[in-house]
Design a protein around this motif. Sequence first.
Motif, PDB file in Angstrom:
ATOM      1  N   LEU A  29       0.844  -1.192   0.000  1.00 18.45           N
ATOM      2  CA  LEU A  29       0.000   0.000   0.000  1.00 18.45           C
ATOM      3  C   LEU A  29       0.878   1.240   0.000  1.00 18.45           C
ATOM      4  O   LEU A  29       1.674   1.454   0.916  1.00 18.45           O
ATOM      5  N   GLU A  30       0.741   2.045  -1.027  1.00 13.94           N
ATOM      6  CA  GLU A  30       1.497   3.289  -1.109  1.00 13.94           C
ATOM      7  C   GLU A  30       0.791   4.365  -0.294  1.00 13.94           C
ATOM      8  O   GLU A  30      -0.370   4.675  -0.529  1.00 13.94           O
ATOM      9  N   VAL A  31       1.520   4.909   0.671  1.00 10.12           N
ATOM     10  CA  VAL A  31       0.972   5.939   1.543  1.00 10.12           C
ATOM     11  C   VAL A  31       1.852   7.177   1.442  1.00 10.12           C
ATOM     12  O   VAL A  31       3.004   7.149   1.890  1.00 10.12           O
TER      13      VAL A  31
ATOM     14  N   LEU B 153     -10.551  10.049  -1.361  1.00 10.04           N
ATOM     15  CA  LEU B 153      -9.869  10.143  -0.080  1.00 10.04           C
ATOM     16  C   LEU B 153     -10.630  11.013   0.911  1.00 10.04           C
ATOM     17  O   LEU B 153     -10.683  10.722   2.104  1.00 10.04           O
ATOM     18  N   ASP B 154     -11.231  12.083   0.417  1.00 12.39           N
ATOM     19  CA  ASP B 154     -11.955  12.992   1.303  1.00 12.39           C
ATOM     20  C   ASP B 154     -13.120  12.295   2.010  1.00 12.39           C
ATOM     21  O   ASP B 154     -13.560  12.742   3.075  1.00 12.39           O
TER      22      ASP B 154
ATOM     23  N   MET C 295      -9.556  -0.591  -0.518  1.00  9.40           N
ATOM     24  CA  MET C 295     -10.534  -1.635  -0.219  1.00  9.40           C
ATOM     25  C   MET C 295     -11.860  -1.404  -0.927  1.00  9.40           C
ATOM     26  O   MET C 295     -12.744  -2.262  -0.899  1.00  9.40           O
ATOM     27  N   GLY C 296     -12.011  -0.235  -1.537  1.00  6.33           N
ATOM     28  CA  GLY C 296     -13.257   0.078  -2.224  1.00  6.33           C
ATOM     29  C   GLY C 296     -14.360   0.547  -1.298  1.00  6.33           C
ATOM     30  O   GLY C 296     -15.529   0.568  -1.680  1.00  6.33           O
TER      31      GLY C 296
ATOM     32  N   ILE D  89      -2.904   6.285   6.705  1.00  4.73           N
ATOM     33  CA  ILE D  89      -2.919   4.865   6.323  1.00  4.73           C
ATOM     34  C   ILE D  89      -4.360   4.380   6.177  1.00  4.73           C
ATOM     35  O   ILE D  89      -4.713   3.693   5.217  1.00  4.73           O
ATOM     36  N   ARG D  90      -5.200   4.757   7.132  1.00  4.30           N
ATOM     37  CA  ARG D  90      -6.605   4.334   7.108  1.00  4.30           C
ATOM     38  C   ARG D  90      -7.321   4.836   5.853  1.00  4.30           C
ATOM     39  O   ARG D  90      -8.050   4.088   5.191  1.00  4.30           O
ATOM     40  N   ALA D  91      -7.108   6.090   5.525  1.00  6.06           N
ATOM     41  CA  ALA D  91      -7.789   6.677   4.373  1.00  6.06           C
ATOM     42  C   ALA D  91      -7.358   6.009   3.071  1.00  6.06           C
ATOM     43  O   ALA D  91      -8.197   5.656   2.228  1.00  6.06           O
TER      44      ALA D  91
END
Length: 396
Positions: free
Chosen positions: A202-204, A267-268, A261-262, A253-255
């Motif tokens: 996962l790219e953060v 992101l907002d 995950m769809g 990370i969560r966003a």
Amino acid sequence: MAYAAQIKIPATYMRGGTSKGVFFNLLDLPAVAQVPGAARDALLLRVIGSPDPYEKQIDGMGAATSSTSKTVIVSKSLRADHDVDYLFGQVSIDKPFVDWSGNCGNLSAAVGSFAISSGLVDPARLPQNGTAVVRIWQANIGKTIIAHVPMTDGAVQETGDFELDGVTFPAAEVQLEFLNPAADEEGGGGSMFPTGNLVDALEVPGVGTLNVTMINAGIPTIFVNARDVGYTGAELQNDINSDPKALALFETIRAHGALRMGLIAHLDDAAKRQHTPKVAFVAGPTEYVSSSGKVVKAQDVDLLVRALSMGKLHHAMMGTAAVAIGTAAAIPGTLVNLAAGGELRSAVRFGHPSGTLRVGAEAQQVDGEWTVTKAIMSRSARVLMEGWVRVPGDCF
């Protein structure tokens, strides 16, 4: 100037697991709040005392933590094979919204006893003494929960000697079965692993590329290795919650995980969906001192897990996240399973900030796809107060 008088609504204040919330019988709510919508949300916000820019919820029933800013609505089930329908609302502390996107596994432990005491379960199904089996439809996520509630002399038995780390006093044990806990509707086409992978890169932005396990079981959860984000896995609440940079890191990370995950389209949208997904970090067993001062020895746990809820590190472990942990631990190759030693297992005991918790899961691979028939754990529940809550009559 005339002001609206307060109204009173029948309610029960209950502890379930390591959470507390205000419970309502659906039919006791004002008619306009018996259906989903702005009126219901406004009423529940006022009951809890939100939004509160002071983040104290002094003027409501909430206690200014994600574990105590909760509401539950229970009704007789519309489904012939269930006793009650259970709807959970996570109330934001400082913002004017109620998040209906997920379940609360801890408060699930109180639903069965509330339903029995409220007369929502057919008396013919209740033993005078023994264990009542309450079939609960979790309406937020469309899943079945089976609660095994102890009964004595025809009433719910709440006192006992079952101890739960994160809860000060012992009580009666309530066993919960979460049937088919993996999602079949939400994000990722209904797969337990929305991307189809046990581990993803996962790219953060601002962090880099992290190995994560993203699973939708119990509640959508993103697991990351503690060492990859600069932690040991033995942290307590203040270590994370007193550090704005840490909180911002996990929210980022969560966003990005939610987007992958769809669960959100942009992101907002993550800011409008605070209850799900959860983000957690895992590590192998190591000795640490819990928040109560109790020493948790490395040999007493299979792994360490710390999880955030509503933007803060949880003081113990969310029940639904425990389901996700147990499910992921049962599937070889996930980060949770690897942290626990990488063995095939049907149960796991993990260390959290308040102590330890054991959760079991029955997983199997069918045609290359992992499925989980149920996850099992024990909690306790107790009525703290019952009667009425009062709110201004024009607040909804």
